[in-house]
Scaffold this active site. Structure first.
Site, mmCIF file in Angstrom:
data_model
loop_
_atom_site.group_PDB
_atom_site.id
_atom_site.type_symbol
_atom_site.label_atom_id
_atom_site.label_comp_id
_atom_site.label_asym_id
_atom_site.label_seq_id
_atom_site.Cartn_x
_atom_site.Cartn_y
_atom_site.Cartn_z
ATOM 1 N N LYS A 119 0.822 -1.215 0.000
ATOM 2 C CA LYS A 119 0.000 0.000 0.000
ATOM 3 C C LYS A 119 0.849 1.254 0.000
ATOM 4 C CE LYS A 119 -4.356 -1.646 1.906
ATOM 5 N NZ LYS A 119 -5.432 -1.395 2.865
ATOM 6 N N LYS A 209 -9.721 -10.997 -9.411
ATOM 7 C CA LYS A 209 -10.923 -11.084 -8.577
ATOM 8 C C LYS A 209 -11.766 -9.818 -8.689
ATOM 9 C CE LYS A 209 -9.478 -9.400 -4.098
ATOM 10 N NZ LYS A 209 -9.073 -9.589 -2.745
ATOM 11 N N LYS A 212 -13.727 -3.554 -6.043
ATOM 12 C CA LYS A 212 -14.324 -2.255 -6.328
ATOM 13 C C LYS A 212 -13.285 -1.230 -6.759
ATOM 14 C CE LYS A 212 -14.065 0.033 -1.996
ATOM 15 N NZ LYS A 212 -14.125 1.237 -1.371
#
Ligand code: TRP
Length: 337
Positions: A119, A209, A212
């Site tokens: 991240k 996968k 969103k």
């Protein structure tokens, strides 16, 4: 004797989709139904974790309530006395224990956390928050405050679970038996079943996968999609040019994904296997998805917010007692009391 504790955090998330529902929500709701009786089930919203990366703060409250309603609509048994439902920030002991754990965690071990590395690489080192770096210490506090034995998490969280075990063992060694150590990851998998949390794929790119963070919403079916919109998305799902329905994620990821969705929604893909056209399978999945959404959205509209508020309030009272008892033990051990 108190019951062994199963505990997990339900990440507050806007725009939940059918991949979240089939892969995470339903298995959790089933677990709560099946394991209660023999186990205490702690389910909580890690609201303090929710802005370790930037969010829209003005809508956090609404997002949390919406998520809780979605869980209720998915069948979470609110009236079950073994199930506790609470918000992390309503139990101050989480923050207090996290600080103490911080002082026993090494920079090196925290820097090795792959979620932080991934991240922070995406965000850029200047803007990545100290909170994101500290994330695992707060997560360890979430777990250790309640003596949790079993912690169902996705693969992306197993390193944090290992960290929790490490820091608990380290402190036990220094201070005596302070914490119950959660079971090792291998035993967690044996307990929950390894294939728990099947990954539903993106409809437009079935090699990845459903997520969103995907820019185009065409491959994603949101729980709030209109049933007809969802039907369109299924009908235009990417398949392959092999022209035969077979369950094979290597060569036919799109078709296999459709077969999995059908099965998880209570349908039967078997009659389609071997067919040399994809239309009938797609129609069956589209029908099933539209039916599911209609039914789910009806249930969601009927969820009683007051029942959720009551559940939160009673759980948070009990959880504050349990968490404060553990915190006091730790405070005494480190010399604060
Ligand atoms: N980190 C978890 C996730 O991203 C959520 C979480 C926070 C959690 N605290 C936890 C899960 C404690 C299990 C136990 O999904």
């Amino acid at each position: 004797m108190s019951k062994p504790v199963i505990l997990t955090g339900l990440r507050a998330n806007n725009d939940l989709h059918i991949g979240n529902y089939l892969g995470a929500l339903l298995p959790l709701v089933d677990m709560a139904k099946n394991k209660s009786g023999d186990y205490q089930i702690n389910l909580f919203i890690p609201d303090l974790h929710s802005f370790t990366t930037p969010i829209e703060h003005g809508s956090l409250q609404a997002t949390i309530m919406q998520n809780l309603k979605i869980f209720a609509a998915a069948g979470l048994p609110l009236d079950n006395p073994d199930v506790f439902l609470y918000r992390q920030s309503y139990i101050p002991a989480h923050s207090e224990l996290a600080w103490i754990l911080d002082c026993f965690a090494g920079m090196g071990e925290m820097e090795r956390m792959t979620q932080f590395k991934d991240k922070s690489a995406a965000i850029g080192n200047d803007r990545v928050s100290v909170g994101l770096f500290n994330y695992p210490a707060l997560m360890a506090a979430d777990i250790l405050l309640y003596d949790a034995a079993y912690v169902p998490v996705g693969d992306d969280q197993t390193q944090h679970l290992e960290f929790t075990r490490d820091i608990a063992e380290r402190m036990n060694k220094q201070f005596g038996e302070l914490f119950i150590i959660p079971k090792p990851v291998k035993e967690q998998h044996e307990f929950f079943g390894k294939d728990q949390g099947l990954r539903i794929r993106d409809l437009q790119d079935p090699t990845k996968k459903m997520s969103k963070s995907d820019a185009s919403a065409k491959g994603i079916i949101f729980l709030t999609d209109k049933p007809d919109e969802a039907r369109q998305k299924i009908m235009s799902a990417e398949t392959d040019s092999l022209g035969e329905v077979q369950y094979d994620y290597e060569k036919r990821p799109g078709v296999s994904n459709l077969l999995d969705m059908l099965k998880l929604l209570g349908g039967d893909g078997q009659p389609f296997i071997g067919q040399n056209q994809y239309g009938p399978l797609k129609t069956a999945v589209a029908d099933r998805v539209a039916e599911f959404l209609t039914d789910f959205q009806t249930k969601l509209a009927q969820v009683d917010e007051q029942a959720i508020d009551q559940k939160l309030e009673s759980s948070e009272t009990k959880m504050n007692e349990a968490a404060n008892a553990t915190l006091l033990k730790v405070q005494k051990a480190v010399g604060l009391r």
